[in-house]
Every structure is written in C-alpha cells, then in structure tokens.
Design a protein around this motif. Sequence first.
Motif, PDB file in Angstrom:
ATOM      1  N   LYS A   8       0.828  -1.213   0.000  1.00  0.00           N
ATOM      2  CA  LYS A   8       0.000   0.000   0.000  1.00  0.00           C
ATOM      3  C   LYS A   8       0.857   1.255   0.000  1.00  0.00           C
ATOM      4  N   TRP A  11       1.833   2.140  -3.536  1.00  0.00           N
ATOM      5  CA  TRP A  11       0.693   2.703  -4.266  1.00  0.00           C
ATOM      6  C   TRP A  11       0.481   4.162  -3.878  1.00  0.00           C
ATOM      7  N   ARG A  12       0.648   4.454  -2.597  1.00  0.00           N
ATOM      8  CA  ARG A  12       0.458   5.837  -2.137  1.00  0.00           C
ATOM      9  C   ARG A  12       1.509   6.755  -2.744  1.00  0.00           C
ATOM     10  N   LYS A  13       2.743   6.279  -2.837  1.00  0.00           N
ATOM     11  CA  LYS A  13       3.826   7.093  -3.387  1.00  0.00           C
ATOM     12  C   LYS A  13       3.601   7.402  -4.858  1.00  0.00           C
ATOM     13  N   ARG A  14       3.248   6.403  -5.639  1.00  0.00           N
ATOM     14  CA  ARG A  14       3.100   6.577  -7.086  1.00  0.00           C
ATOM     15  C   ARG A  14       1.686   7.009  -7.488  1.00  0.00           C
ATOM     16  N   GLY A  15       0.723   6.797  -6.630  1.00  0.00           N
ATOM     17  CA  GLY A  15      -0.690   7.078  -6.955  1.00  0.00           C
ATOM     18  C   GLY A  15      -1.004   8.559  -7.069  1.00  0.00           C
ATOM     19  N   ALA A  16      -0.398   9.429  -6.242  1.00  0.00           N
ATOM     20  CA  ALA A  16      -0.694  10.864  -6.258  1.00  0.00           C
ATOM     21  C   ALA A  16      -0.323  11.479  -7.607  1.00  0.00           C
ATOM     22  N   GLU A  17       0.843  11.140  -8.124  1.00  0.00           N
ATOM     23  CA  GLU A  17       1.273  11.677  -9.418  1.00  0.00           C
ATOM     24  C   GLU A  17       0.348  11.209 -10.540  1.00  0.00           C
ATOM     25  N   GLU A  19      -2.795  10.268 -10.271  1.00  0.00           N
ATOM     26  CA  GLU A  19      -4.120  10.904 -10.152  1.00  0.00           C
ATOM     27  C   GLU A  19      -4.099  12.338 -10.677  1.00  0.00           C
ATOM     28  N   GLU A  20      -3.048  13.105 -10.389  1.00  0.00           N
ATOM     29  CA  GLU A  20      -2.953  14.487 -10.881  1.00  0.00           C
ATOM     30  C   GLU A  20      -2.887  14.518 -12.410  1.00  0.00           C
TER      31      GLU A  20
END
Length: 158
Positions: A8, A11-17, A19-20
């Motif tokens: 998880k 996913w949090r590290k790569r997910g923000a970029e 999503e933007e």
Amino acid sequence: MAKKKQSKASWRKRGAEFEEAAAAARQRRDQEQRTGGSLEMASDSVLFSLDTSVAKRGGQALPVRKKKHTGMLATERKLAPNPHIPVVGNERKATLRSTEVLRKQRMNKLVERASRRRAHSAPKQLPPTPDALMDLWGDRTTVQSSASKMKAAFEARR
C-alpha cells in the motif's frame, strides 16, 4: 512468473502523481468538448471566409433591416399581473370635470365655514359707562343714588 503484489505504501507514493496527471487529462478533454477544440492548429481557411458577393455588387453592403418588435418582452410577460386575479385597489381616475367639481365643493365648504364663524362671533363690547363702574351689584337705582351722594360729597369739599 507470478506477479508480485505491491504494498500500500508504494501505491500511495506513485498514486498521487498518476491521479494528478489523469485529472489534468480529463479536464483538457472536457474543455475541448465544451469549446469545440483548440484553434491553435486550425488553418486560416477554416477560421475565416471571404464574401465575394459584396465585390460583385460594386462594394456596397446589403442594407440592414431592423426587425420590428411585435410581442411583449420576456420581462414584461414575467412581471405582468395575473389576468385571472382581480385588482384589489381601484385607481381614482381624475378627469378635468371631476377636479373642477371637487375644487368648487372645497370652495363652498370654506365659504360656509367663514360665514358660520362670522355669525357666531361675539358682539363687540362697548366701553363701560361711569355708572357701570360704580355698580357692584348691577342695580341701576343704587348706582344713581350712590353717584348723586358722591357728587354731593365732592362738591362739599370744594
């Protein structure tokens, strides 16, 4: 080889970029749909057209005809009174004749008041006679006799 499950935290590290970038791409796509696309890459022939009919007429433009407005404006329709509900207050329609009649009636009332005031005013009082000055009880005979006594006393002093 089997796929390795990512944690998880990764996913949090790569997910923000991700999503933007996806939100920006959706926003550009929606804007192009609303506005009809970007005009930066469009050619001049698509953007502009040349009217050759004016040149054939000798350079004169067509006369512009104004439309006559025949109906009610939308605001007038919205603000118009409801024809199915009767008007509560009737406006008083003053005509020239009615104003003259009202003016005459007012003048007649003023004249009547003035005449009543004159009729009810108290009569002017005459200045008091010398006999009335001495008459304390309102008896004339007493006044005359006391006046004659005073005259006699006054003459005796002389």
